[in-house]
Write a protein that holds these residues in place. Structure first.
Motif, short mmCIF file in Angstrom:
data_model
loop_
_atom_site.label_atom_id
_atom_site.label_comp_id
_atom_site.label_asym_id
_atom_site.label_seq_id
_atom_site.Cartn_x
_atom_site.Cartn_y
_atom_site.Cartn_z
N UNK A 121 0.84 -1.21 0.00
CA UNK A 121 0.00 0.00 0.00
C UNK A 121 0.87 1.25 0.00
N UNK A 122 1.90 1.25 0.84
CA UNK A 122 2.76 2.43 0.94
C UNK A 122 3.58 2.67 -0.32
N UNK A 123 3.74 1.62 -1.15
CA UNK A 123 4.56 1.74 -2.36
C UNK A 123 3.73 2.00 -3.61
N UNK A 124 2.41 1.93 -3.53
CA UNK A 124 1.58 1.98 -4.74
C UNK A 124 1.85 3.18 -5.63
N UNK A 125 2.05 4.34 -5.03
CA UNK A 125 2.23 5.56 -5.84
C UNK A 125 3.58 5.61 -6.56
N UNK A 164 -6.79 -1.47 -10.57
CA UNK A 164 -7.64 -0.53 -9.83
C UNK A 164 -6.85 0.71 -9.42
N UNK A 165 -5.54 0.57 -9.27
CA UNK A 165 -4.70 1.72 -8.93
C UNK A 165 -4.06 2.35 -10.17
N UNK A 166 -4.57 1.95 -11.34
CA UNK A 166 -4.12 2.52 -12.61
C UNK A 166 -2.62 2.30 -12.86
N UNK A 167 -2.16 1.12 -12.49
CA UNK A 167 -0.77 0.70 -12.76
C UNK A 167 -0.87 -0.57 -13.59
N UNK A 168 -0.47 -0.53 -14.84
CA UNK A 168 -0.67 -1.67 -15.72
C UNK A 168 0.44 -2.71 -15.55
N UNK A 169 0.09 -3.92 -15.14
CA UNK A 169 1.10 -4.95 -14.87
C UNK A 169 1.30 -5.93 -16.02
N UNK A 170 2.34 -6.74 -15.88
CA UNK A 170 2.58 -7.88 -16.76
C UNK A 170 2.55 -9.14 -15.91
N UNK A 182 13.02 -8.77 -22.02
CA UNK A 182 13.72 -7.99 -21.01
C UNK A 182 12.72 -7.02 -20.38
N UNK A 183 12.52 -7.18 -19.08
CA UNK A 183 11.51 -6.41 -18.37
C UNK A 183 12.18 -5.61 -17.26
N UNK A 184 11.79 -4.34 -17.13
CA UNK A 184 12.32 -3.51 -16.06
C UNK A 184 11.17 -3.10 -15.15
N UNK A 185 11.40 -3.22 -13.85
CA UNK A 185 10.36 -2.93 -12.88
C UNK A 185 10.99 -2.63 -11.53
N UNK A 186 10.19 -2.07 -10.64
CA UNK A 186 10.61 -1.97 -9.25
C UNK A 186 9.66 -2.77 -8.35
N UNK A 187 8.91 -3.68 -8.98
CA UNK A 187 7.93 -4.48 -8.24
C UNK A 187 7.78 -5.86 -8.87
N UNK A 188 8.19 -6.88 -8.13
CA UNK A 188 7.91 -8.26 -8.51
C UNK A 188 6.88 -8.82 -7.54
#
Length: 403
Positions: A136-140, A163-169, A226-232
């Protein structure tokens, strides 16, 4: 050494349901609930709603310390090191021993390990309230989340991000979401619906290597993506918390602590319930393990009843459902894909069902947007009746004919 008439390992909904049932049946017995959770009872099934910002965090919390004090239930915050049936003792990590007359193991499970510990700061789970608070604290600040797995938890992650408008893979080894419980048509239905909501699906693929680049996690897949993210976000199932019985005489089955239809282990006075219990399912006629909230509630309640002298077999058709990306998805009964199954799919109506049969009897079903047949399906499975397969219908349960 402290003595309690009833010691319960696990402070989740299963353990607390058992403790509260025991108290209604035995108003004088002493009860202790041992849990290593930093929080008192909360609702795991409401964590997704909290993360979707539908409900406040306070609504997730189910009990206060005053609730336990009023019911004279002692909460012991510690981890269990060992259960010693012969001595009727539970040894805690702080080396304190609890002596019991009757013991319930309702210790649940822990998310299966995944990935490299060096990249743990990028990894998110959805098992505990602390997991939910951290996400929750990281969503933004999340960027292009990668969801690992094809389970219900993986799909919950997808809905939370959308729902938080963050499109995932979603990255999964399997061919379809929720496979093998769904087959090709159901898998395609789920995939197309996910894509409509902005979810990218990478199926039949997996992580080959990971590295950190500029405060991002770079994932290279076996198929060369090749995927870049800060959330797995990892949803690959749980491992049962039962290491503390390994040196005891308590029998462990293929996946959990083996109990009979009364939730009794092979050791007198010791019971197991919830996610950790591999119980004899009288509806299925075979041992089974079931990891969902409803099962945990009902088995905890039933274990408390049996422990206080009402010895009845546990009998219930397992059922689990979620609202996900606009779909109502439910799993009922025995959905073993090795069994005979029949699929009903109406693309125009957006409905799908895979019915599972054993020797002509309806034993399970995976339903998508089939609310009308949910309750009747449970009834037919519980009754163990034979069904005319040709009459299985996803719109009207009254058309289903018993033979």
């Amino acid at each position: 050494m402290q003595h309690y008439d009833y010691v319960i390992i696990g402070g989740g909904i299963c353990g607390v349901s058992a403790a509260e049932r025991i108290r209604t049946q035995d108003t004088h017995g002493t009860i202790a609930v041992v849990s290593n959770e930093p929080h008192l009872l909360y609702s795991r099934v409401l964590l997704p709603s909290y993360l979707k910002k539908r409900i406040p965090r306070t609504q997730v919390l189910l009990r206060t310390s005053e609730d336990f004090t009023r019911q004279r239930i002692v909460c012991v915050q510690d981890s269990v090191l060992e259960v010693m049936p012969a001595a009727q003792q539970v040894m805690l990590m702080d080396q304190e021993a609890l002596h019991y007359t009757k013991l319930l193991i309702a210790s649940g499970g822990t998310p299966r390990p995944w990935g490299d510990a060096r990249h743990a700061r990028f990894q998110y789970r959805l098992q505990t309230l602390d997991d939910a608070d951290r996400l929750f604290s990281a969503l933004d600040s999340l960027y292009a989340p990668i969801i690992i797995g094809n389970s219900f938890i993986a799909m919950e992650f997808a809905d939370i991000f959308v729902k938080n408008k963050i499109m995932p893979t979603i990255l999964m080894r399997e061919s379809y979401l929720l496979s093998p419980c769904v087959e090709r048509e159901g898998g395609k239905f789920l995939e197309e619906n996910a894509k409509k909501h902005g979810v990218r699906i990478l199926s039949g693929d997996e992580v080959e290597k990971m590295s950190e680049q500029d405060d991002m996690l770079e994932i290279t897949t076996a198929q060369g993506e090749i995927l870049k993210t800060n959330c797995g976000a990892v949803g690959i199932g749980i491992a049962r918390n039962m290491s503390f019985v390994r040196r005891s005489d308590i029998v462990v089955g293929e996946r959990g602590i083996r109990v009979n239809e009364y939730l009794e282990t092979n050791c007198e006075g010791i019971y197991a319930a919830g996610d950790v219990a591999e119980f004899y399912d009288v509806v299925r006629g075979s041992p089974h393990i079931n990891g969902n909230w409803t099962n945990a509630v009902t088995q905890g309640y039933h274990a408390g009843m049996v422990m206080t002298g009402t010895r009845k077999p546990y009998r219930m058709v397992s059922a689990y459902s979620i609202e996900n990306l606009g779909l109502r998805i439910a799993m009922v009964g025995d959905c073993d894909p090795q069994q005979e199954s029949l699929v009903r799919y109406d693309e125009a109506a957006g409905r799908y069902a895979r019915f599972f049969l054993k020797e002509g009897k309806l034993v399970g079903g995976l339903l998508i947007n089939c609310r009308e047949i949910y309750a009747p399906l449970i009834k037919y499975i519980e009754q163990g009746v034979r069904i005319d397969p040709a009459t299985l219908d996803i719109f009207d349960a009254s058309r289903i004919r018993v033979v």
